[in-house]
Design a protein around this motif. Structure first.
Motif, PDB file in Angstrom:
ATOM      1  N   LEU A 165     -50.690 -23.373   8.670  1.00 37.36           N
ATOM      2  CA  LEU A 165     -50.965 -25.002   8.743  1.00 37.36           C
ATOM      3  C   LEU A 165     -51.947 -25.447   9.470  1.00 37.36           C
ATOM      4  O   LEU A 165     -52.554 -26.375   9.485  1.00 37.36           O
ATOM      5  CB  LEU A 165     -49.632 -25.704   8.934  1.00 37.36           C
ATOM      6  CG  LEU A 165     -48.391 -25.249   8.039  1.00 37.36           C
ATOM      7  CD1 LEU A 165     -47.195 -26.066   8.722  1.00 37.36           C
ATOM      8  CD2 LEU A 165     -48.445 -25.779   6.673  1.00 37.36           C
ATOM      9  N   LYS A 166     -52.471 -24.652  10.441  1.00 33.99           N
ATOM     10  CA  LYS A 166     -53.348 -24.984  11.422  1.00 33.99           C
ATOM     11  C   LYS A 166     -54.843 -24.398  10.988  1.00 33.99           C
ATOM     12  O   LYS A 166     -55.636 -24.782  11.843  1.00 33.99           O
ATOM     13  CB  LYS A 166     -52.930 -24.232  13.077  1.00 33.99           C
ATOM     14  CG  LYS A 166     -51.647 -24.965  13.195  1.00 33.99           C
ATOM     15  CD  LYS A 166     -51.091 -24.248  14.696  1.00 33.99           C
ATOM     16  CE  LYS A 166     -49.841 -24.891  15.014  1.00 33.99           C
ATOM     17  NZ  LYS A 166     -49.225 -24.321  16.298  1.00 33.99           N
ATOM     18  N   ILE A 167     -55.024 -23.604  10.107  1.00 28.91           N
ATOM     19  CA  ILE A 167     -56.341 -23.169   9.602  1.00 28.91           C
ATOM     20  C   ILE A 167     -56.392 -23.658   8.274  1.00 28.91           C
ATOM     21  O   ILE A 167     -55.533 -23.502   7.445  1.00 28.91           O
ATOM     22  CB  ILE A 167     -56.438 -21.602   9.868  1.00 28.91           C
ATOM     23  CG1 ILE A 167     -56.041 -21.462  11.229  1.00 28.91           C
ATOM     24  CG2 ILE A 167     -57.701 -21.079   9.087  1.00 28.91           C
ATOM     25  CD1 ILE A 167     -55.838 -19.828  11.404  1.00 28.91           C
ATOM     26  N   PRO A 168     -57.579 -24.212   7.985  1.00 30.66           N
ATOM     27  CA  PRO A 168     -57.778 -24.636   6.447  1.00 30.66           C
ATOM     28  C   PRO A 168     -57.509 -23.708   5.584  1.00 30.66           C
ATOM     29  O   PRO A 168     -58.211 -22.333   5.863  1.00 30.66           O
ATOM     30  CB  PRO A 168     -59.379 -25.183   6.746  1.00 30.66           C
ATOM     31  CG  PRO A 168     -59.636 -25.442   8.217  1.00 30.66           C
ATOM     32  CD  PRO A 168     -58.663 -24.474   8.897  1.00 30.66           C
ATOM     33  N   LYS A 169     -57.332 -23.923   4.267  1.00 33.01           N
ATOM     34  CA  LYS A 169     -57.252 -22.764   3.143  1.00 33.01           C
ATOM     35  C   LYS A 169     -58.393 -22.236   3.044  1.00 33.01           C
ATOM     36  O   LYS A 169     -59.866 -22.869   3.018  1.00 33.01           O
ATOM     37  CB  LYS A 169     -56.741 -23.551   1.900  1.00 33.01           C
ATOM     38  CG  LYS A 169     -56.512 -22.498   0.906  1.00 33.01           C
ATOM     39  CD  LYS A 169     -55.844 -23.562  -0.427  1.00 33.01           C
ATOM     40  CE  LYS A 169     -55.639 -22.489  -1.369  1.00 33.01           C
ATOM     41  NZ  LYS A 169     -54.402 -21.550  -1.331  1.00 33.01           N
ATOM     42  N   GLN A 170     -58.590 -20.744   3.064  1.00 35.24           N
ATOM     43  CA  GLN A 170     -59.645 -20.209   2.796  1.00 35.24           C
ATOM     44  C   GLN A 170     -59.939 -19.522   1.369  1.00 35.24           C
ATOM     45  O   GLN A 170     -58.780 -19.085   0.843  1.00 35.24           O
ATOM     46  CB  GLN A 170     -59.861 -19.044   3.943  1.00 35.24           C
ATOM     47  CG  GLN A 170     -59.746 -19.584   5.024  1.00 35.24           C
ATOM     48  CD  GLN A 170     -60.843 -20.280   5.866  1.00 35.24           C
ATOM     49  OE1 GLN A 170     -62.114 -19.722   5.480  1.00 35.24           O
ATOM     50  NE2 GLN A 170     -60.538 -21.392   6.423  1.00 35.24           N
ATOM     51  N   LYS A 171     -61.282 -19.572   1.033  1.00 32.01           N
ATOM     52  CA  LYS A 171     -61.541 -18.599  -0.089  1.00 32.01           C
ATOM     53  C   LYS A 171     -61.808 -17.158   0.362  1.00 32.01           C
ATOM     54  O   LYS A 171     -62.227 -16.939   1.391  1.00 32.01           O
ATOM     55  CB  LYS A 171     -62.757 -19.120  -0.953  1.00 32.01           C
ATOM     56  CG  LYS A 171     -62.681 -20.551  -1.525  1.00 32.01           C
ATOM     57  CD  LYS A 171     -63.925 -20.980  -2.133  1.00 32.01           C
ATOM     58  CE  LYS A 171     -63.619 -22.298  -2.939  1.00 32.01           C
ATOM     59  NZ  LYS A 171     -64.775 -22.654  -3.716  1.00 32.01           N
TER      60      LYS A 171
END
Length: 365
Positions: A193-199
């Motif tokens: 929840l603390k790191i943006p969703k990554q590709k």
């Protein structure tokens, strides 16, 4: 019950943190500074204390060797510290020089101020035997943990309990009549929840160090890199031959949030254990990698099945050739790879969290 967790951070990370946040650090108080530090998600961050809180008890953290942070605490509590160390204490010898004059003096006052039932040392070897004797004399319960090479065993005799993720180390402590229990590492789901969703960016990564205690792993990664492409992150690049594929594909150190970001961007990631782990799976990367949803390729160990289902939740390898074959296979079978990755992530979210680990710890107290 109240537990004080005492951390001792890598000086390389503290130097990185300071360089990246110098202006913020200069104008913040102790509480804000500590929050900023834990927001980096380095090592176990405040995961242990949060796990204790979720189990209905009190907990607080101290990073004893962050002298800028500790100086703020001392100043805010009316203490006058006359001797300060350089910003980077590059060795344990350097740390020992200043133990009594600053790190231990402030920590001892913090212990008295917080008055916990338990002082939980995450790196008990970084503190003097005399400090531990004084803590013990004041009737505080001392807990330690260890799952890496022991530099000095004396301090563990002052611990009421020593937890270890290595079953072999538990047995070694017990043979020395030191109370010890098995406690695997874990993953903190709130990281997601603390790191943006990554590709997904990398097909296969290795996130870890090259060092004298990883001689087998150093050789493994170097050999595998000759045959398949690995994107490599971590410390110790200088130990690699400059002409090697591993050196050429090494992207430098990543700490905390940056490490988790790489794992989130990885379809697969390779794990290897420290030499002394022997036949046991024990390191924290088992849970960080699966928790982030990368398919974990890890060295085959006899207790791996107690943590994950091989070939369904993780994939084990036996040697460099086997690892190369499996990287190639799962590169060409992405649906199967992703299915294993998702199953591993579900298993970690269900069984391998710090909330569950701290529940186990509390049973022994």
């Amino acid at each position: 019950m109240k537990i004080l967790f005492v951390h001792n951070y890598y000086t390389r990370f503290l130097k990185h943190f300071l360089s990246e946040n110098k202006e913020k650090i200069a104008c913040t108080d102790y509480k804000s500074h500590k929050k900023l530090l834990f927001d980096q998600l380095f090592s176990v961050s405040d995961f242990y204390s949060q796990g204790v809180l979720r189990n209905g008890h009190e907990a607080i953290d101290v990073v004893a060797n962050d002298w800028i942070l500790q100086k703020k605490w001392a100043t805010e509590h009316g203490l006058r510290i006359t001797t300060y160390p350089p910003i980077a204490l590059e060795s344990r010898i350097g740390q020992q020089i200043f133990l009594h004059t600053w790190m231990e003096k402030i920590l001892e006052i913090q212990i008295k101020e917080y008055n916990p039932d338990i002082v939980y040392f995450l790196d008990i070897e970084s503190f003097s035997f005399n400090l531990l004797k004084r803590v013990k004399k004041n009737k505080y319960t001392i807990i330690a943990q260890k799952a890496s090479p022991i530099l000095s065993s004396e301090n563990y005799r002052m611990a009421d309990i020593v937890f270890s993720a290595l079953p072999s180390m538990v047995g070694a402590f017990q043979k020395k009549h030191i109370r010890s229990h098995y406690l695997p590492f874990a993953f903190e789901p709130s990281v997601l929840l603390k790191i943006p969703k990554q590709k997904k960016k990398y097909n296969c990564t290795f996130v870890g160090g090259f060092s004298k205690i990883h001689t087998l792993g150093n050789k493994l990664i170097t050999e595998v890199s000759k045959c398949v492409h690995l994107d490599i992150f971590g410390y110790g690049k200088e130990m690699l031959p400059c002409s090697s594929e591993a050196y050429q594909n090494h992207h430098g150190e990543v700490w905390g949030k940056d490490m988790y970001t790489v794992l989130l961007q990885s379809n697969m990631t390779v794990n290897r254990h420290v030499d002394m782990a022997g036949e046991y799976a024990a390191n924290i990367r088992l849970f960080e990698a699966t928790g982030c949803g990368a398919m974990l390729l890890t060295d085959k160990k006899k207790n791996l099945g107690e943590l994950f289902v091989d070939n369904k939740e993780v994939v084990s390898y036996t040697n460099a050739d086997d690892l190369v074959d499996k990287i190639r296979y799962y590169t060409n079978h992405p649906r199967e790879r992703d299915r294993i990755a998702k199953a591993g992530q579900r298993r970690t979210a269900r069984d391998h969290t710090y909330t569950k680990r701290m529940k186990e710890v509390l049973k022994f107290l």
